[in-house]
Enzyme design. Structure first.
Site, PDB file in Angstrom:
ATOM      1  N   TYR A 160       1.219  -1.223   0.084  1.00  0.00           N
ATOM      2  CA  TYR A 160       0.346   0.092   0.343  1.00  0.00           C
ATOM      3  C   TYR A 160       1.314   1.881  -0.071  1.00  0.00           C
ATOM      4  O   TYR A 160       1.138   1.166   0.814  1.00  0.00           O
ATOM      5  CB  TYR A 160      -1.181   0.135   1.567  1.00  0.00           C
ATOM      6  CG  TYR A 160      -1.935  -1.540   1.295  1.00  0.00           C
ATOM      7  CD1 TYR A 160      -2.233  -1.438  -0.160  1.00  0.00           C
ATOM      8  CD2 TYR A 160      -2.979  -1.252   1.688  1.00  0.00           C
ATOM      9  CE1 TYR A 160      -3.556  -2.147  -0.039  1.00  0.00           C
ATOM     10  CE2 TYR A 160      -4.155  -1.534   2.184  1.00  0.00           C
ATOM     11  CZ  TYR A 160      -4.212  -2.816   1.512  1.00  0.00           C
ATOM     12  OH  TYR A 160      -5.192  -3.012   1.130  1.00  0.00           O
ATOM     13  N   LEU A 167     -17.989   1.126   0.279  1.00  0.00           N
ATOM     14  CA  LEU A 167     -18.799   2.243  -0.619  1.00  0.00           C
ATOM     15  C   LEU A 167     -18.361   2.719  -2.084  1.00  0.00           C
ATOM     16  O   LEU A 167     -19.466   3.575  -3.054  1.00  0.00           O
ATOM     17  CB  LEU A 167     -18.490   3.494  -0.317  1.00  0.00           C
ATOM     18  CG  LEU A 167     -18.546   3.969   1.386  1.00  0.00           C
ATOM     19  CD1 LEU A 167     -17.545   5.155   2.201  1.00  0.00           C
ATOM     20  CD2 LEU A 167     -19.632   3.608   2.497  1.00  0.00           C
TER      21      LEU A 167
END
Length: 354
Positions: free
Chosen positions: A61, A215
């Site tokens: 990441y 989301l």
């Protein structure tokens, strides 16, 4: 009312985790759209101050910056945290063994993560994505070795076929190897196909489900309109714009925007944010342990944590269900139809709640 310090057991284990996990893919600006170190620290502190203990990261990441920052932030509080990281992503372009699911990739990735996190153990190690090349016995034995050495406490898996996960869990059980306790998968009102096999499999096999992108890459916050459909297929490069990444993930579509409209309608009725409605919905599935919330600002995190307070009416749940329903397909729809049930049960009523 649920709070971050109302902890849940993760899968078939005794590990206690918060009902929302804090994602760190936004920690670092290496990809062009994350948070700098000071902002990331504020997000981290808010989450912990509210009672949160479950932090999700991965080896690559923001090119490793997320793990490095997390290691700095956790100093002095490491023991109270459940830190989950992942291996699989290639660490060196052109090196065929720097990524993948195999033992060499796993061990080297874990050693690098331990250095960046400034810790001597990882609470939960996920296989990040299925590579279709590594024998499952190699993966499971390497994971078990890391657990026996104390470098990893628990193991899990992400983004893999349901039949492979169930096969791996059965092998681990039969051989006395460390079992998988967590399954990380994409799950949202936009992406419900995992309800066909992955989530039922996880419940049956003892894995807690950790949804990523609840989301739908921001689509369910209401930030996109039909004018944004011009992104086409987008780009899978994480350093692209967030709109392009959403398009590449297949969630910026006409159908997804229709679902987002219903989410906004329900949010208006409840007087809450659309993001809170979408997050709260994922927590209703009994197989789900803790959706991952990501934020680029403290305000976004506060909004996301507000999902724990959302309560729906029956009509609101029905509207969300109708807008987002997917067909389960064969054999699920067939076995739930009247003729097979008549043949199997002969008209007898079976109480499945006991």
């Amino acid at each position: 009312m649920t709070t971050l310090d109302t902890y849940r057991l993760l899968g078939r284990s005794g590990l206690r985790v918060s009902p929302l996990a804090l994602g760190t893919m936004t920690f670092g600006t290496d990809w062009g759209w994350g948070s700098d170190k000071d902002e990331s620290r504020r997000i981290f502190d808010i989450y912990l101050d509210r009672g949160g203990n479950f932090i999700d990261t991965a080896s690559q990441y923001t090119e490793g910056s997320a793990e490095t920052m997390l290691g700095d932030f956790a100093a002095g509080r490491r023991e109270q945290l459940v830190i989950a990281t992942k291996y699989t992503m290639a660490r060196r372009p052109g090196d065929p063994n720097s990524g993948g699911n195999h033992r060499k990739s796993m061990v080297q990735s874990v050693e690098a993560s331990l250095r960046r996190l400034n810790t001597d153990y990882i609470d939960l190690l996920y296989l990040h994505a299925w590579d279709f090349t590594t024998p499952v016995e190699e993966i499971l034995r390497a994971m078990d070795d890391l657990v026996r050495m104390g470098k990893v406490l628990y193991v899990g898996i992400s983004d893999a076929p349901a039949w492979q996960v169930s096969r791996m869990q059965a092998i681990a059980d039969l051989r006395g190897w460390a079992p998988l306790i967590a399954l990380q998968i994409e799950y949202s009102l936009v992406q419900r196909t995992v309800e066909r096999d992955l989530i039922p499999m996880a419940r049956e096999m003892g894995l807690g489900v950790i949804p990523w992108s609840p989301l739908a890459s921001g689509v369910l916050t209401g930030k996109y309109t039909r004018a944004d459909l011009d992104a086409g297929e987008g780009t899978a490069d994480p350093s692209g714009t967030r709109k392009n990444v959403a398009a590449a993930n297949g969630v910026l579509t006409e159908r997804a925007l229709d679902i987002a409209d219903v989410v906004k309608q329900v949010a208006g009725e409840l007087g809450v944010k659309p993001s809170q409605v979408a997050l709260a919905w994922t927590t209703l599935n009994p197989g789900v342990t803790a959706p991952i919330v990501g934020a680029r600002t403290p305000a976004q995190l506060e909004d996301n944590l507000g999902a724990l307070d959302v309560r729906f009416t029956e009509s609101q749940l029905a509207a969300l269900e109708e807008a987002s329903r997917v067909e389960l397909g064969f054999p699920h729809d067939f076995l739930a139809s009247p003729m097979p049930r008549q043949v199997v049960f002969g008209g007898a009523e079976i109480d499945l709640t006991r």
